[in-house]
Design a protein around this motif. Sequence first.
Motif, mmCIF file in Angstrom:
data_model
loop_
_atom_site.group_PDB
_atom_site.id
_atom_site.type_symbol
_atom_site.label_atom_id
_atom_site.label_comp_id
_atom_site.label_asym_id
_atom_site.label_seq_id
_atom_site.Cartn_x
_atom_site.Cartn_y
_atom_site.Cartn_z
ATOM 1 N N UNK A 126 0.831 -1.202 0.000
ATOM 2 C CA UNK A 126 0.000 0.000 0.000
ATOM 3 C C UNK A 126 0.869 1.257 0.000
ATOM 4 N N UNK A 127 0.460 2.241 -0.820
ATOM 5 C CA UNK A 127 1.040 3.583 -0.784
ATOM 6 C C UNK A 127 -0.069 4.535 -0.357
ATOM 7 N N UNK A 128 0.190 5.352 0.649
ATOM 8 C CA UNK A 128 -0.808 6.305 1.129
ATOM 9 C C UNK A 128 -0.358 7.721 0.772
ATOM 10 N N UNK A 129 -1.203 8.435 0.033
ATOM 11 C CA UNK A 129 -0.933 9.823 -0.349
ATOM 12 C C UNK A 129 -1.872 10.738 0.434
ATOM 13 N N UNK A 130 -1.318 11.818 1.010
ATOM 14 C CA UNK A 130 -2.133 12.800 1.723
ATOM 15 C C UNK A 130 -1.861 14.186 1.155
ATOM 16 N N UNK A 131 -2.905 14.842 0.697
ATOM 17 C CA UNK A 131 -2.785 16.178 0.119
ATOM 18 C C UNK A 131 -2.647 17.211 1.245
ATOM 19 N N UNK A 132 -1.529 17.942 1.275
ATOM 20 C CA UNK A 132 -1.292 18.929 2.342
ATOM 21 C C UNK A 132 -1.444 20.359 1.825
ATOM 22 N N UNK A 133 -2.034 20.522 0.645
ATOM 23 C CA UNK A 133 -2.238 21.853 0.076
ATOM 24 C C UNK A 133 -3.709 22.254 0.196
ATOM 25 N N UNK A 134 -4.019 23.449 -0.261
ATOM 26 C CA UNK A 134 -5.401 23.944 -0.246
ATOM 27 C C UNK A 134 -6.076 23.750 -1.594
ATOM 28 N N UNK A 135 -5.353 23.116 -2.529
ATOM 29 C CA UNK A 135 -5.904 22.880 -3.862
ATOM 30 C C UNK A 135 -5.927 21.385 -4.164
ATOM 31 N N UNK A 136 -6.618 21.026 -5.233
ATOM 32 C CA UNK A 136 -6.602 19.643 -5.704
ATOM 33 C C UNK A 136 -5.203 19.338 -6.241
ATOM 34 N N UNK A 137 -4.689 18.149 -5.956
ATOM 35 C CA UNK A 137 -3.384 17.718 -6.454
ATOM 36 C C UNK A 137 -3.575 16.516 -7.377
ATOM 37 N N UNK A 138 -3.120 16.650 -8.612
ATOM 38 C CA UNK A 138 -3.131 15.522 -9.550
ATOM 39 C C UNK A 138 -1.888 14.682 -9.302
ATOM 40 N N UNK A 139 -2.005 13.354 -9.454
ATOM 41 C CA UNK A 139 -0.836 12.497 -9.251
ATOM 42 C C UNK A 139 -0.822 11.369 -10.276
ATOM 43 N N UNK A 140 0.393 10.877 -10.528
ATOM 44 C CA UNK A 140 0.615 9.700 -11.355
ATOM 45 C C UNK A 140 1.562 8.765 -10.615
ATOM 46 N N UNK A 141 1.393 7.474 -10.818
ATOM 47 C CA UNK A 141 2.341 6.491 -10.285
ATOM 48 C C UNK A 141 2.915 5.718 -11.454
ATOM 49 N N UNK A 142 4.232 5.685 -11.543
ATOM 50 C CA UNK A 142 4.905 4.974 -12.622
ATOM 51 C C UNK A 142 5.898 3.976 -12.053
ATOM 52 N N UNK A 143 6.328 3.040 -12.876
ATOM 53 C CA UNK A 143 7.270 2.024 -12.420
ATOM 54 C C UNK A 143 8.277 1.676 -13.500
ATOM 55 N N UNK A 144 9.465 1.272 -13.084
ATOM 56 C CA UNK A 144 10.496 0.869 -14.044
ATOM 57 C C UNK A 144 10.231 -0.528 -14.593
#
Length: 518
Positions: free
Chosen positions: A349-367
Amino acid sequence: MAENNAQNKAKLISETRRRFEAEYVTEKSEKYDSRDVERLQQDDNWVESYLYWRHNVVDETLKMLDESFQWRKEFSVNDLSESSIPRWLLELGGIYLHGYDKEGNKLFWIRVKYHIKDQKTIMDKKKLIAFWLERYAKRENGKPITVMFDMSETGLNSIDMDFVRFIINCFKVYYPKYLSKIVIFDMPWIMNAAFKIVKSWLGPEAVSLLKFTSKNEIQEYVSVEYLPPHMGGTDPFKYSYPPLVDDDFQTPLCENGPIASEDETSSKEDIEGDGKETLETISNEEPPALSEKSNPTESVSKKDENEKVDSKTKTFKKPLSVFKGPLLHISPAEELYFGSIESGEKKTLIVLTNVTKNIVAFKVRTTAPEKYRVKPSNSSCDPGASIDIIVSPHGGLTVSAQDRFLIMAAEMEQSSGTGPAELSQFWKEVPRNKVMEHRLRCHTVESSKPNSLMLKDSISTMSDKTSEDLYLQLNRLLESNRKLEDQLQRSIWFQQLLLALTMVLLAFVVSFFYSLYN
């Protein structure tokens, strides 16, 4: 205990910052780059790396920071780029990053045969070392590196103790906590005395990081897939420039592993647990936005979906370590721990927490896109919300320490949509300098509860394994004995040569004085 350690660490970091500002910055501000001073106040990991290398002794840490910061300004480290390095030096291929050791640490290659001692070019070569280390440090944020000193085909004109000392200082003072080990390959015997001096530079604690190897031993540290043929490896890599050789950051990475050939059990689990969620197909279509983003005002149906996700992830052990980035807090901070195949707990499991006041877009990539399924791999996270990302090996493939995951994040405008089309367009337009990146290594945890079949197999092979271990130890002992005999033989030969030269010189002196007085 863990809480006390965290509190003590926080106190040491705070004291270091306060005292460095009061005792050094006020008197030597012109000797430091203001960007380094600012970073020291914001980056806990950076301060901790200096404290770690000085055993949490604040006085010694302050001296180290002072020396390191002055060097960083002298070399303009924050402004080093490809254009700072002469093109011929980049084309030479004597210094570069490529591949991983068996522990998953990046390899930093130094091909000594390409180095010719020359005072006119030594500063450019030092800048090249600093350029690569700073580039790596900014991207990997404290993850160790293994230095590969390839001394094959090295002659006396390549011996440059000043350059070696600079490299040692880079890890001892300028980039603390980054050094995993120094693997020295095929060192000529004539340089034994020189490396005794190197050991004194490293200090007693770091001497254990020196690994002297030949073709027979180097595979203890690096697998054949990342070793060139002259080291007994199978890596077809050949250095060329441009572009910069950096296989982590140039390889295009797939968003998700394929799902067409997923085993039946995983497919059934995905269908039952995900409902309306879909994964990106092999044709690399953008996946839909995450439908389980946390928000107190969401409808009851949304809450039900979240409960489904919770039931799906409740068996996961929540990661404890946290990387605190400017946009996202990411847990775990450095390594993804996968259970063994025998334990059946292959997912992590990877847990992401947004610490900003805006929406954050994210991508996860792998080698290794063919090995893993990542859900979700491309979505967004609301302000203050957390998202669980499930990573699972695909089709029973083996997790490797060489595999890496990259998390990319960027802040979105409030008016921006978060659907697949909007996210796709957003990633095409977002400036590179607005994207936060963080990398994670992979680690496999062996099963702590072996089943009866494993125990039976273990008992049946124990005697064979013991014999094999004894055989390997005997071979190593014989090899060490042979090397000792070779060194002794060279030493005897050298002493005999020295004695012969002394006798010749003595005969010459006697003959000279005899002819002078007769």
